[in-house]
Motif scaffolding. Sequence first.
Motif, PDB file in Angstrom:
ATOM      1  N   THR A 101       0.829  -1.213   0.000  1.00 43.85           N
ATOM      2  CA  THR A 101       0.000   0.000   0.000  1.00 43.85           C
ATOM      3  C   THR A 101       0.863   1.262   0.000  1.00 43.85           C
ATOM      4  O   THR A 101       0.512   2.256  -0.640  1.00 43.85           O
ATOM      5  CB  THR A 101      -0.945   0.033   1.218  1.00 43.85           C
ATOM      6  N   HIS A 102       1.994   1.211   0.686  1.00 41.41           N
ATOM      7  CA  HIS A 102       2.877   2.375   0.685  1.00 41.41           C
ATOM      8  C   HIS A 102       3.513   2.571  -0.691  1.00 41.41           C
ATOM      9  O   HIS A 102       3.594   3.699  -1.195  1.00 41.41           O
ATOM     10  CB  HIS A 102       3.974   2.217   1.746  1.00 41.41           C
ATOM     11  N   GLN A 103       3.934   1.471  -1.301  1.00 40.64           N
ATOM     12  CA  GLN A 103       4.558   1.556  -2.622  1.00 40.64           C
ATOM     13  C   GLN A 103       3.577   2.120  -3.655  1.00 40.64           C
ATOM     14  O   GLN A 103       3.976   2.847  -4.576  1.00 40.64           O
ATOM     15  CB  GLN A 103       5.047   0.166  -3.049  1.00 40.64           C
ATOM     16  N   LYS A 104       2.297   1.812  -3.476  1.00 37.95           N
ATOM     17  CA  LYS A 104       1.268   2.303  -4.402  1.00 37.95           C
ATOM     18  C   LYS A 104       0.814   3.721  -4.060  1.00 37.95           C
ATOM     19  O   LYS A 104      -0.035   4.292  -4.755  1.00 37.95           O
ATOM     20  CB  LYS A 104       0.049   1.375  -4.359  1.00 37.95           C
ATOM     21  N   GLY A 105       1.366   4.294  -2.993  1.00 41.79           N
ATOM     22  CA  GLY A 105       1.001   5.642  -2.610  1.00 41.79           C
ATOM     23  C   GLY A 105      -0.360   5.743  -1.947  1.00 41.79           C
ATOM     24  O   GLY A 105      -0.964   6.817  -1.912  1.00 41.79           O
ATOM     25  N   LEU A 106      -0.830   4.628  -1.389  1.00 40.25           N
ATOM     26  CA  LEU A 106      -2.160   4.597  -0.786  1.00 40.25           C
ATOM     27  C   LEU A 106      -2.157   4.955   0.696  1.00 40.25           C
ATOM     28  O   LEU A 106      -3.165   5.405   1.235  1.00 40.25           O
ATOM     29  CB  LEU A 106      -2.782   3.207  -0.973  1.00 40.25           C
ATOM     30  N   VAL A 107      -1.043   4.709   1.375  1.00 35.71           N
ATOM     31  CA  VAL A 107      -0.915   5.035   2.793  1.00 35.71           C
ATOM     32  C   VAL A 107       0.427   5.704   3.040  1.00 35.71           C
ATOM     33  O   VAL A 107       1.342   5.604   2.220  1.00 35.71           O
ATOM     34  CB  VAL A 107      -1.034   3.776   3.694  1.00 35.71           C
ATOM     35  N   ARG A 108       0.527   6.363   4.186  1.00 35.47           N
ATOM     36  CA  ARG A 108       1.777   7.007   4.570  1.00 35.47           C
ATOM     37  C   ARG A 108       2.172   6.540   5.963  1.00 35.47           C
ATOM     38  O   ARG A 108       1.328   6.086   6.739  1.00 35.47           O
ATOM     39  CB  ARG A 108       1.621   8.530   4.580  1.00 35.47           C
ATOM     40  N   GLY A 109       3.442   6.691   6.293  1.00 29.40           N
ATOM     41  CA  GLY A 109       3.896   6.370   7.631  1.00 29.40           C
ATOM     42  C   GLY A 109       3.701   7.551   8.555  1.00 29.40           C
ATOM     43  O   GLY A 109       3.300   8.641   8.125  1.00 29.40           O
ATOM     44  N   VAL A 110       3.985   7.341   9.826  1.00 32.01           N
ATOM     45  CA  VAL A 110       3.929   8.445  10.782  1.00 32.01           C
ATOM     46  C   VAL A 110       5.233   9.242  10.724  1.00 32.01           C
ATOM     47  O   VAL A 110       5.327  10.340  11.264  1.00 32.01           O
ATOM     48  CB  VAL A 110       3.671   7.928  12.204  1.00 32.01           C
ATOM     49  N   SER A 111       6.238   8.646  10.090  1.00 33.95           N
ATOM     50  CA  SER A 111       7.508   9.314   9.819  1.00 33.95           C
ATOM     51  C   SER A 111       8.125   8.602   8.620  1.00 33.95           C
ATOM     52  O   SER A 111       7.526   7.674   8.062  1.00 33.95           O
ATOM     53  CB  SER A 111       8.446   9.232  11.032  1.00 33.95           C
ATOM     54  N   GLU A 112       9.316   9.003   8.236  1.00 37.47           N
ATOM     55  CA  GLU A 112       9.956   8.367   7.090  1.00 37.47           C
ATOM     56  C   GLU A 112      10.397   6.940   7.382  1.00 37.47           C
ATOM     57  O   GLU A 112      10.592   6.145   6.460  1.00 37.47           O
ATOM     58  CB  GLU A 112      11.172   9.189   6.644  1.00 37.47           C
ATOM     59  N   THR A 113      10.515   6.603   8.657  1.00 33.86           N
ATOM     60  CA  THR A 113      11.022   5.270   9.011  1.00 33.86           C
ATOM     61  C   THR A 113      10.036   4.427   9.820  1.00 33.86           C
ATOM     62  O   THR A 113      10.318   3.271  10.120  1.00 33.86           O
ATOM     63  CB  THR A 113      12.330   5.394   9.810  1.00 33.86           C
ATOM     64  N   ALA A 114       8.908   4.995  10.197  1.00 27.51           N
ATOM     65  CA  ALA A 114       7.959   4.265  11.050  1.00 27.51           C
ATOM     66  C   ALA A 114       6.541   4.350  10.497  1.00 27.51           C
ATOM     67  O   ALA A 114       6.113   5.398  10.001  1.00 27.51           O
ATOM     68  CB  ALA A 114       7.996   4.808  12.469  1.00 27.51           C
ATOM     69  N   PHE A 115       5.819   3.229  10.623  1.00 29.29           N
ATOM     70  CA  PHE A 115       4.427   3.176  10.189  1.00 29.29           C
ATOM     71  C   PHE A 115       3.464   3.115  11.373  1.00 29.29           C
ATOM     72  O   PHE A 115       2.305   3.484  11.248  1.00 29.29           O
ATOM     73  CB  PHE A 115       4.196   1.943   9.298  1.00 29.29           C
ATOM     74  N   ALA A 116       3.946   2.663  12.523  1.00 26.44           N
ATOM     75  CA  ALA A 116       3.114   2.485  13.719  1.00 26.44           C
ATOM     76  C   ALA A 116       1.930   1.569  13.411  1.00 26.44           C
ATOM     77  O   ALA A 116       0.760   1.959  13.568  1.00 26.44           O
ATOM     78  CB  ALA A 116       2.634   3.828  14.253  1.00 26.44           C
TER      79      ALA A 116
END
Length: 288
Positions: free
Chosen positions: A150-165
């Motif tokens: 989902t991140h690769q497809k631009g559908l979701v984002r993390g809470v930071s550049e290194t963490a998704f929580a």
Amino acid sequence: MSRTSKRHIDGRYMLAAGLVGVIAASSVYASDSFATRAAAGQQQVQGAATANAQQQAQGATGANGQKLVQVAANANALQHQAKADTLNQLRLFQGTSAGYELDQPFTRAQGAVMLLRLLGLEDDAQQAAQSPVFADSAAPYWAAPYVAFTHQKGLVRGVSETAFAPDAPMTGAQFITLTLRALGYAEAEPEQASALAVTAGLLSGEQAGQLTGKTHFLRDDMVAVAYYALTTRLKSGEQTLIEKLVDTDGAVNRELALQSGLYSKPASNDPLDHIEAALRRALNESRR
């Protein structure tokens, strides 16, 4: 006309007449074995809601007021259980080892999974070899492929550049945003999710306000939003989401979709097909 053909046509008219009667009586239509449980739950909800409204009108207080709260809570649970059963039969929602856990918080990782199911992309995510972006959701974390995809497809984002929580709770506004994206609203963001959900026909104004304003967005809240999304038209206006999942993506079995009552056969030249489809749409709207 042969007797067989006449019986077939008479049967179709009887079906249409029966559906009209169901709508007029405001009861829940169930056309199959597993949908019966959903119908029973919805009928209990309607009865409880009526009793609730009558008692409120009489100004129930004290012990009676506490009973009202319990009745409303039980009715709400039955309603969500029925919707969860339908999503489960469509292979769009799974429980945990402890069951549906509808009273538990809905997490960010679970949101990524549900988004892919609503997009018909769950199998693609499982088969894709995506490099993890977030250390906290890399293998062997159970949702690692879903978060990466989902991140690769631009559908979701993390809470930071290194963490998704991934285990942090997801808010109502966030999940409604993901659902709107599944409906084709790529511009959806949490800040305007409530208004856009109403515009898109996903939720009523009252529903949108309640869900985005909740302190704790639970799994049963997610179930309600996902269920409503299935009969909501895509931004393109050409199909509902369930029609896309069945007819375009092949992600949902057609027979199961028909049994759920949320999906109708593709349009034909038979006027009875059009009548039946219109009645089913009216029934789906009445369930909201």
